[in-house]
Design a protein around this motif. Structure first.
Motif, mmCIF file in Angstrom:
data_model
loop_
_atom_site.group_PDB
_atom_site.id
_atom_site.type_symbol
_atom_site.label_atom_id
_atom_site.label_comp_id
_atom_site.label_asym_id
_atom_site.label_seq_id
_atom_site.Cartn_x
_atom_site.Cartn_y
_atom_site.Cartn_z
ATOM 1 N N LEU A 115 18.799 -3.781 7.163
ATOM 2 C CA LEU A 115 17.344 -3.760 7.165
ATOM 3 C C LEU A 115 16.884 -3.712 8.615
ATOM 4 O O LEU A 115 17.013 -4.701 9.348
ATOM 5 C CB LEU A 115 16.784 -4.997 6.446
ATOM 6 N N GLY A 116 16.402 -2.552 9.037
ATOM 7 C CA GLY A 116 16.032 -2.393 10.437
ATOM 8 C C GLY A 116 17.262 -2.401 11.329
ATOM 9 O O GLY A 116 18.387 -2.128 10.891
ATOM 10 N N ASN A 117 17.065 -2.761 12.586
ATOM 11 C CA ASN A 117 18.157 -2.767 13.559
ATOM 12 C C ASN A 117 18.737 -4.154 13.803
ATOM 13 O O ASN A 117 19.708 -4.289 14.551
ATOM 14 C CB ASN A 117 17.670 -2.184 14.898
ATOM 15 N N LYS A 118 18.175 -5.172 13.170
ATOM 16 C CA LYS A 118 18.615 -6.530 13.468
ATOM 17 C C LYS A 118 19.195 -7.286 12.280
ATOM 18 O O LYS A 118 19.932 -8.256 12.470
ATOM 19 C CB LYS A 118 17.449 -7.345 14.062
ATOM 20 N N LEU A 119 18.866 -6.875 11.066
ATOM 21 C CA LEU A 119 19.335 -7.592 9.882
ATOM 22 C C LEU A 119 20.377 -6.772 9.126
ATOM 23 O O LEU A 119 20.172 -5.574 8.886
ATOM 24 C CB LEU A 119 18.169 -7.915 8.946
ATOM 25 N N GLU A 120 21.465 -7.431 8.734
ATOM 26 C CA GLU A 120 22.496 -6.789 7.934
ATOM 27 C C GLU A 120 23.243 -7.867 7.163
ATOM 28 O O GLU A 120 23.200 -9.050 7.506
ATOM 29 C CB GLU A 120 23.478 -6.008 8.817
ATOM 30 N N GLY A 121 23.958 -7.454 6.133
ATOM 31 C CA GLY A 121 24.703 -8.442 5.364
ATOM 32 C C GLY A 121 25.430 -7.817 4.196
ATOM 33 O O GLY A 121 25.595 -6.596 4.112
ATOM 34 N N ARG A 122 25.866 -8.679 3.279
ATOM 35 C CA ARG A 122 26.656 -8.231 2.135
ATOM 36 C C ARG A 122 26.340 -9.101 0.921
ATOM 37 O O ARG A 122 26.196 -10.324 1.046
ATOM 38 C CB ARG A 122 28.146 -8.311 2.465
ATOM 39 N N ALA A 123 26.273 -8.480 -0.240
ATOM 40 C CA ALA A 123 26.108 -9.190 -1.503
ATOM 41 C C ALA A 123 27.237 -8.755 -2.429
ATOM 42 O O ALA A 123 27.560 -7.561 -2.502
ATOM 43 C CB ALA A 123 24.754 -8.881 -2.130
ATOM 44 N N GLU A 124 27.843 -9.720 -3.133
ATOM 45 C CA GLU A 124 28.971 -9.425 -4.010
ATOM 46 C C GLU A 124 28.837 -10.195 -5.314
ATOM 47 O O GLU A 124 28.306 -11.303 -5.341
ATOM 48 C CB GLU A 124 30.306 -9.818 -3.359
#
Length: 403
Positions: A115-124
């Motif tokens: 999300l944008g240039n600063k937020l990232e992650g993973r959902a499982e």
């Protein structure tokens, strides 16, 4: 009889001798949906991990079994998001102990998000149904284990070299056999990590984590019928990923752990806990790896309240040709137990697990793979705990295809 969790050993053996979906999907993913199919045969000369001094069930220790698998694999990148999913069913049939025949299930989905240039992650999210191991459970009855897992984490880039990450996970285990239902449990974990990653590519982080375990069924115990295996565990660890040279990487997750598990007495333990792994990838055809660990783990027993596992692993991968790869490893793990109450010999409770594994993989064509493997496992045993000595050898062959 004890029912013990020793994750490092079980994970490696399971990865080696679980039929081949994991390895089939290890190659760089292709976009879109594909069908998966696989067949396999294996022979285990001590299928139910019967101790040397015990009489075999039906006068037989070993058995062979056949596996057939089918599934769907989906992988898609949508803008900066990537979605991957696997849905697989399997049928396992034993030649002699046919009461163990079962239908396996393996469902999983992963969303790597930005999300944008600063937020990232993973959902499982995942669900698996398999036959539970018999290493510390003396029985010839079928005991299926279902595991449900949900995981979510998010990272925020505060600075080109600094990142803040937070995550949550929930694992639920359910056992089919009535005599094992007191091992049903839910584990919830939450953690936060501050990461520093310079331009070199190495990184170091400080991780704070809490794990809570809930057991809905009490373990049968005449001395204390209210005995519970519920626990909380707090951890503060350093996570290091050091690119020492172009061919050597050192990884570590080491720190302080405090565990509270109500039982006879105080039910508390604390100390250093962690794992260190070295990876060496020279320019030749052989890659080497080694790990050492010291980890606290809960034990589902009325005699002991936890175990301190100390272990080491060495492994190598040989790329014999462009289509043939050979993996080999050896593991030793000693399990030291802490008794819930003092009794004669309670200050010297331990056993050890040793294993050796080798697997050859032949990539016949881009989507067709054949594997053959051998595994040896041995436990030294502890007479006071009822974990007698055993040996087991497994041979396995399998083939799979992605359409």
């Amino acid at each position: 009889m004890l029912s013990i969790r020793y994750r490092p050993l079980a994970a490696l053996i399971g990865a080696l001798f679980t039929l081949p979906a994991a390895t089939a999907l290890a190659a760089p993913p292709e976009e879109g949906m594909r069908l998966y199919g696989g067949i396999g045969w294996a022979y285990d000369d001590n299928l139910l991990r019967i101790p040397d001094n015990a009489r075999p069930f039906q006068g037989k220790r070993g058995d062979s079994y056949r596996t057939a698998e089918a599934g769907v694999v989906y992988n898609k990148r949508i803008s900066r998001q990537r979605i991957a999913a696997v849905a697989k069913v399997s049928k396992v049939k034993f030649d002699h102990f046919d009461q163990l025949d079962y239908d396996g299930r393996d469902l999983s989905a992963t969303w790597n998000w930005e999300l944008g240039n600063k937020l990232e992650g993973r959902a499982e999210a995942s669900y698996a149904q398999v036959l539970a191991p018999y290493t510390d459970f003396f029985s010839n009855e079928r005991n299926l284990r279902q595991q449900r897992r949900q995981f979510f984490d998010a990272g925020y880039k505060m600075h080109p070299s600094w990142k803040l990450r937070a995550g949550m996970a929930r694992d639920k285990f359910t056992y089919e056999l009535q005599a094992q239902r007191f091992n049903n449990r839910t584990e919830k974990a939450a953690e936060v990590e501050l990461i520093y990653q310079p331009k070199s590519g190495s990184s170091v982080g400080l991780v704070a984590r809490r794990v809570e375990g809930d057991y809905p069924f009490r373990r049968p115990n005449r001395i204390n019928p209210l005995l519970t295996d519920d626990f909380t565990q707090d951890e503060l660890k350093a996570r290091v990923n050091w690119l020492a040279t172009g061919s050597t990487t050192l990884q570590a997750l080491v720190g302080y752990v405090r565990r509270e598990q109500p039982s006879f007495g105080e039910g508390k333990t604390s100390g250093v806990n962690g794992r260190v792994t070295a990876l060496y990838q020279p320019r030749g055809k052989i890659t080497y790896s080694a790990s050492v660990w010291r980890e606290f783990a809960p034990i589902e027993s009325t005699i002991v309240s936890y175990t301190l596992n100390k272990g080491a692993m060495v492994g190598a991968t040989w790329a014999a040709t462009g289509k043939i790869k050979v993996d080999a490893s050896a593991i030793y793990e000693k399990r030291d137990y802490n008794a819930r109450r003092e009794f004669l010999g309670s200050n010297d409770l331990s056993d050890a697990i040793r294993s050796a594994n080798v697997r050859a993989t032949w990539q016949v064509k881009r989507k067709i793979q054949v594997q053959a493997g051998y595994s040896h496992q041995a436990r030294s045993g502890s007479a006071l705990l009822g974990t007698s000595r055993f040996d087991a050898n497994v041979v396995q062959v399998s083939a799979n295809v992605l359409f």
